[in-house]
Design a protein around this motif. Structure first.
Motif, PDB file in Angstrom:
ATOM      1  N   LEU A  82     -59.091  -9.288  62.483  1.00  0.00           N
ATOM      2  CA  LEU A  82     -59.500  -9.054  64.053  1.00  0.00           C
ATOM      3  C   LEU A  82     -58.998 -10.402  64.428  1.00  0.00           C
ATOM      4  CD1 LEU A  82     -63.337  -9.004  62.732  1.00  0.00           C
ATOM      5  CD2 LEU A  82     -61.766  -7.324  64.224  1.00  0.00           C
ATOM      6  N   ARG A  83     -58.619 -10.941  63.912  1.00  0.00           N
ATOM      7  CA  ARG A  83     -57.780 -12.390  64.614  1.00  0.00           C
ATOM      8  C   ARG A  83     -56.618 -11.438  64.840  1.00  0.00           C
ATOM      9  NH1 ARG A  83     -59.078 -17.179  60.023  1.00  0.00           N
ATOM     10  NH2 ARG A  83     -61.221 -17.668  60.767  1.00  0.00           N
ATOM     11  N   LEU A  84     -55.369 -10.826  64.502  1.00  0.00           N
ATOM     12  CA  LEU A  84     -54.794 -10.338  65.441  1.00  0.00           C
ATOM     13  C   LEU A  84     -55.362  -9.630  66.337  1.00  0.00           C
ATOM     14  CD1 LEU A  84     -52.624  -9.660  61.104  1.00  0.00           C
ATOM     15  CD2 LEU A  84     -52.230 -10.923  63.335  1.00  0.00           C
ATOM     16  N   THR A  85     -56.117  -9.257  66.028  1.00  0.00           N
ATOM     17  CA  THR A  85     -56.749  -7.294  66.877  1.00  0.00           C
ATOM     18  C   THR A  85     -56.852  -8.481  68.635  1.00  0.00           C
ATOM     19  OG1 THR A  85     -57.211  -6.826  65.330  1.00  0.00           O
ATOM     20  CG2 THR A  85     -58.245  -6.221  67.788  1.00  0.00           C
ATOM     21  N   ALA A  86     -56.993  -9.994  67.695  1.00  0.00           N
ATOM     22  CA  ALA A  86     -58.154 -10.940  69.224  1.00  0.00           C
ATOM     23  C   ALA A  86     -56.638 -10.972  69.945  1.00  0.00           C
ATOM     24  CB  ALA A  86     -58.250 -11.899  68.887  1.00  0.00           C
ATOM     25  N   ILE A  87     -55.099 -11.542  69.548  1.00  0.00           N
ATOM     26  CA  ILE A  87     -54.692 -11.909  69.956  1.00  0.00           C
ATOM     27  C   ILE A  87     -53.704 -10.712  70.718  1.00  0.00           C
ATOM     28  CG2 ILE A  87     -51.929 -12.979  68.947  1.00  0.00           C
ATOM     29  CD1 ILE A  87     -52.890 -14.818  66.486  1.00  0.00           C
ATOM     30  N   GLN A 132     -62.267  -9.219  50.925  1.00  0.00           N
ATOM     31  CA  GLN A 132     -62.635  -8.321  51.680  1.00  0.00           C
ATOM     32  C   GLN A 132     -63.053  -8.641  52.866  1.00  0.00           C
ATOM     33  OE1 GLN A 132     -63.958  -4.892  50.950  1.00  0.00           O
ATOM     34  NE2 GLN A 132     -64.620  -3.793  52.808  1.00  0.00           N
ATOM     35  N   LEU A 133     -63.780  -9.790  52.836  1.00  0.00           N
ATOM     36  CA  LEU A 133     -63.891 -10.168  53.984  1.00  0.00           C
ATOM     37  C   LEU A 133     -63.600 -11.546  55.296  1.00  0.00           C
ATOM     38  CD1 LEU A 133     -67.766 -11.515  52.734  1.00  0.00           C
ATOM     39  CD2 LEU A 133     -67.451 -10.401  55.111  1.00  0.00           C
ATOM     40  N   ARG A 134     -62.382 -11.789  54.217  1.00  0.00           N
ATOM     41  CA  ARG A 134     -61.286 -12.578  54.391  1.00  0.00           C
ATOM     42  C   ARG A 134     -60.163 -12.281  55.032  1.00  0.00           C
ATOM     43  NH1 ARG A 134     -59.547 -15.252  50.179  1.00  0.00           N
ATOM     44  NH2 ARG A 134     -61.550 -16.457  49.882  1.00  0.00           N
ATOM     45  N   LEU A 135     -59.917 -10.978  54.309  1.00  0.00           N
ATOM     46  CA  LEU A 135     -58.683  -9.897  55.012  1.00  0.00           C
ATOM     47  C   LEU A 135     -59.426  -9.304  56.402  1.00  0.00           C
ATOM     48  CD1 LEU A 135     -57.695  -7.778  52.192  1.00  0.00           C
ATOM     49  CD2 LEU A 135     -56.259  -8.940  53.796  1.00  0.00           C
ATOM     50  N   SER A 194     -51.893   0.794  65.383  1.00  0.00           N
ATOM     51  CA  SER A 194     -51.781   0.510  63.646  1.00  0.00           C
ATOM     52  C   SER A 194     -53.025  -0.839  63.628  1.00  0.00           C
ATOM     53  CB  SER A 194     -50.465   0.301  63.206  1.00  0.00           C
ATOM     54  OG  SER A 194     -49.791  -1.107  64.584  1.00  0.00           O
ATOM     55  N   ILE A 195     -52.269  -1.996  64.435  1.00  0.00           N
ATOM     56  CA  ILE A 195     -53.209  -3.121  63.640  1.00  0.00           C
ATOM     57  C   ILE A 195     -54.628  -2.702  63.972  1.00  0.00           C
ATOM     58  CG2 ILE A 195     -54.028  -5.487  63.894  1.00  0.00           C
ATOM     59  CD1 ILE A 195     -50.835  -5.603  64.372  1.00  0.00           C
ATOM     60  N   PRO A 196     -55.108  -3.285  65.432  1.00  0.00           N
ATOM     61  CA  PRO A 196     -57.310  -2.697  65.372  1.00  0.00           C
ATOM     62  C   PRO A 196     -57.178  -1.871  64.752  1.00  0.00           C
ATOM     63  CG  PRO A 196     -55.317  -3.052  67.662  1.00  0.00           C
ATOM     64  CD  PRO A 196     -54.111  -2.577  66.489  1.00  0.00           C
ATOM     65  N   PRO A 197     -56.716  -0.468  64.335  1.00  0.00           N
ATOM     66  CA  PRO A 197     -57.647   0.714  62.949  1.00  0.00           C
ATOM     67  C   PRO A 197     -58.023   0.281  61.691  1.00  0.00           C
ATOM     68  CG  PRO A 197     -55.934   1.559  64.722  1.00  0.00           C
ATOM     69  CD  PRO A 197     -55.481   0.316  64.688  1.00  0.00           C
ATOM     70  N   ALA A 198     -57.124  -0.604  61.679  1.00  0.00           N
ATOM     71  CA  ALA A 198     -57.111  -1.180  60.137  1.00  0.00           C
ATOM     72  C   ALA A 198     -58.001  -2.050  60.535  1.00  0.00           C
ATOM     73  CB  ALA A 198     -55.568  -1.454  60.368  1.00  0.00           C
ATOM     74  N   ALA A 199     -58.246  -3.279  61.486  1.00  0.00           N
ATOM     75  CA  ALA A 199     -59.315  -4.198  61.473  1.00  0.00           C
ATOM     76  C   ALA A 199     -60.339  -3.195  61.172  1.00  0.00           C
ATOM     77  CB  ALA A 199     -58.995  -5.163  62.863  1.00  0.00           C
ATOM     78  N   LEU A 243     -63.592  -7.064  71.684  1.00  0.00           N
ATOM     79  CA  LEU A 243     -64.172  -6.288  70.473  1.00  0.00           C
ATOM     80  C   LEU A 243     -64.435  -7.473  69.217  1.00  0.00           C
ATOM     81  CD1 LEU A 243     -63.620  -3.266  71.756  1.00  0.00           C
ATOM     82  CD2 LEU A 243     -65.766  -3.660  71.148  1.00  0.00           C
ATOM     83  N   ALA A 244     -62.784  -7.984  68.921  1.00  0.00           N
ATOM     84  CA  ALA A 244     -62.228  -8.759  67.948  1.00  0.00           C
ATOM     85  C   ALA A 244     -63.413 -10.180  68.034  1.00  0.00           C
ATOM     86  CB  ALA A 244     -61.012  -9.291  67.965  1.00  0.00           C
ATOM     87  N   LEU A 245     -62.701 -10.287  69.255  1.00  0.00           N
ATOM     88  CA  LEU A 245     -64.524 -11.892  68.631  1.00  0.00           C
ATOM     89  C   LEU A 245     -65.709 -11.474  68.334  1.00  0.00           C
ATOM     90  CD1 LEU A 245     -62.951 -13.654  72.290  1.00  0.00           C
ATOM     91  CD2 LEU A 245     -63.120 -14.510  69.406  1.00  0.00           C
TER      92      LEU A 245
END
Length: 311
Positions: A250-255, A242-245, A222-227, A297-299
């Motif tokens: 991506l930070r949530l995906t990294a965590i 949009q850049l901020r979102l 759910s989170i990574p596909p949205a990222a 990948l998030a980084l």
């Protein structure tokens, strides 16, 4: 008369002092302008190091995951040692890139990354062949229990991101970093999105095999596909919101990548015998080294957004 001469000498000394101060001011301005010119150089170096870090996380994930999976397969084919050696070399090259203060490409690192990409693609072919040669061919059962496709794909991604890191850090000051004749920010945004969605597909397959018995198993689908969706929209012109979102997703995906390893540790402990029977449960339980692929990948995606802002 002598007093007048002294006054003239004093005035000339004052003029000389003013002239010296003017020279110092000019030198100070030159120093400031020189440091300003070199700022993009340090920016590209910093972003390149971030991409090296992403490649390091991916290669470490592949090294540990391949070691477990191929050990479970008893290394019946000598080729199964190859990804361990290549991923270890890729990890070493990535750590070297992180530590290096030089803003230029390194031919040895470049060669290691290129080799990792090729070996990863070859491994992808081997694993696909392993699935298709089984009775039933391409079926859910074979996808669940045959050689996992995710590990060699992650090695290919590590090699590709490593090469991108070398290209970015070797970009001349004042120029736009380009990969395959395209702005690096755009290229990496699209590339990282594909990598994230591919990793999501692997996680969805394995979590579907586990019947999503824990609600937390829905997080990586759910989170990574949205990222990834937010990141790919940044390939074109994107507003600041949009850049901020995308950055926060991506930070949530990294965590989530590191948290996923923690959940998998818990999953191993729930098997019969827990960690006292680690020799069996570690091999048959959820793969602990796999989730940090999301972190890598998030980084890389965050590095792509930094390049997009410069572009």
């Amino acid at each position: 008369m002598s007093l007048a001469v002294r006054k003239v000498e004093d005035t000339s000394g004052l003029d000389a002092l003013i002239s010296d101060l003017g020279t110092l001011e000019t030198l100070a301005r030159l120093a400031v302008s020189t440091s300003t010119i070199r700022l993009p150089d340090s920016d590209f170096l910093d972003i390149g190091r971030q991409l090296n870090g992403a490649a390091a996380i991916l290669s470490l994930s592949v090294l540990c995951d391949s070691a477990l999976e191929h050990y479970r397969g008893s290394f019946h084919n000598r080729v199964m040692y190859t990804p361990l050696v290549v991923s270890a070399l890729t990890l070493g090259a990535s750590l070297s890139g992180i530590a290096s203060p030089k803003a230029k490409r390194h031919p040895v690192r470049d060669s290691v990354y290129a080799t990792a990409g090729l070996i990863g693609l070859a491994g992808l072919g081997f694993h696909a062949y392993n699935v298709l040669k089984r009775p039933g061919g391409l079926s859910w059962l074979n996808l669940f229990y045959s050689a996992p496709v995710g590990a060699p794909a992650a090695l290919a991604l590590a090699g590709a991101l490593g090469r991108c890191a070398e290209i970015v850090r070797g970009t001349s000051p004042g120029k736009i970093a380009k990969i395959m004749q395209r702005p690096a920010g755009k290229f990496l945004s699209a590339f990282c999105t594909i990598g994230i969605w591919g990793t999501v597909a692997e996680a969805a397959l394995l979590h579907f095999r586990g019947s999503f018995q824990n609600p937390a198993m829905y997080l990586p689908v759910s989170i990574p596909p949205a990222a990834g969706l937010l990141l790919v929209q940044c390939v074109g012109r994107a507003p600041a919101l949009q850049l901020r979102l995308a950055r926060w997703a991506l930070r949530l995906t990294a965590i989530l990548g590191f948290a996923g390893s923690g959940f998998h540790v818990y999953g191993v402990s729930r098997a019969m015998g827990g960690w006292r029977n680690w020799t069996q449960n570690l091999l048959n339980g959820p793969p602990i080294p796999a989730p940090p692929s999301f972190t890598g990948l998030a980084l890389a995606g965050l590095a792509a957004l930094r390049l997009r802002e410069k572009e």
